[in-house]
Motif scaffolding. Structure first.
Motif, short mmCIF file in Angstrom:
data_model
loop_
_atom_site.label_atom_id
_atom_site.label_comp_id
_atom_site.label_asym_id
_atom_site.label_seq_id
_atom_site.Cartn_x
_atom_site.Cartn_y
_atom_site.Cartn_z
N THR A 76 0.84 -1.19 0.00
CA THR A 76 0.00 0.00 0.00
C THR A 76 0.87 1.25 0.00
OG1 THR A 76 -1.65 -1.19 1.29
CG2 THR A 76 -1.83 1.19 1.27
N ASP A 77 0.47 2.25 -0.75
CA ASP A 77 1.15 3.54 -0.73
C ASP A 77 1.07 4.11 0.68
OD1 ASP A 77 2.18 6.12 -1.79
OD2 ASP A 77 0.12 6.78 -1.36
N PRO A 78 2.19 4.54 1.29
CA PRO A 78 2.16 5.04 2.68
C PRO A 78 1.16 6.17 2.90
CG PRO A 78 4.42 4.73 1.97
CD PRO A 78 3.54 4.52 0.75
N GLU A 79 1.10 7.14 2.00
CA GLU A 79 0.16 8.26 2.19
C GLU A 79 -1.29 7.78 2.16
OE1 GLU A 79 0.76 11.93 0.06
OE2 GLU A 79 2.92 11.56 -0.02
N THR A 80 -1.60 6.86 1.27
CA THR A 80 -2.95 6.31 1.18
C THR A 80 -3.29 5.55 2.45
OG1 THR A 80 -2.74 6.13 -1.22
CG2 THR A 80 -4.46 4.80 -0.17
N ILE A 105 -1.98 5.91 5.50
CA ILE A 105 -2.11 6.84 6.63
C ILE A 105 -3.44 7.60 6.53
CG2 ILE A 105 -1.18 8.95 7.66
CD1 ILE A 105 1.63 7.79 6.87
N SER A 106 -3.77 8.10 5.37
CA SER A 106 -5.03 8.84 5.20
C SER A 106 -6.25 7.97 5.49
CB SER A 106 -5.13 9.40 3.79
OG SER A 106 -4.14 10.36 3.58
N THR A 155 -6.11 6.98 9.70
CA THR A 155 -5.88 7.93 10.79
C THR A 155 -6.74 9.17 10.60
OG1 THR A 155 -4.06 9.08 9.66
CG2 THR A 155 -3.45 7.21 11.06
N HIS A 182 -1.44 12.79 12.98
CA HIS A 182 -2.25 11.73 12.38
C HIS A 182 -2.31 10.62 13.42
CE1 HIS A 182 -2.67 12.90 8.13
NE2 HIS A 182 -1.55 13.56 8.34
#
Length: 57
Positions: free
Chosen positions: A3-7, A9-10, A13, A27
């Motif tokens: 998974t893309d880290p930003e995706t 986390i969003s 969190t 976050h």
């Protein structure tokens, strides 16, 4: 599938103020248990231990 880290986390969190220091917003996992399980599952797939340092206890 990684998974893309930003995706990740969003999706897992919310940006929330800290108790006693509301001017600092992080976050934070709204459901820490579910986030921990997802993190462990993804890391287990690639053979890494859970990142204890990455979670605010």
């Amino acid at each position: 599938m990684k998974t893309d880290p930003e995706t990740f986390i969003s999706a897992n969190t919310d940006i929330m103020p800290l108790p006693h220091v509301p001017e600092i917003r992080l976050h934070l996992a709204s459901e820490a248990h579910d986030l921990w399980l997802k993190t462990e599952e993804e890391l287990e797939e690639i053979g890494l231990p859970p990142p204890v340092w990455a979670f605010a206890w």
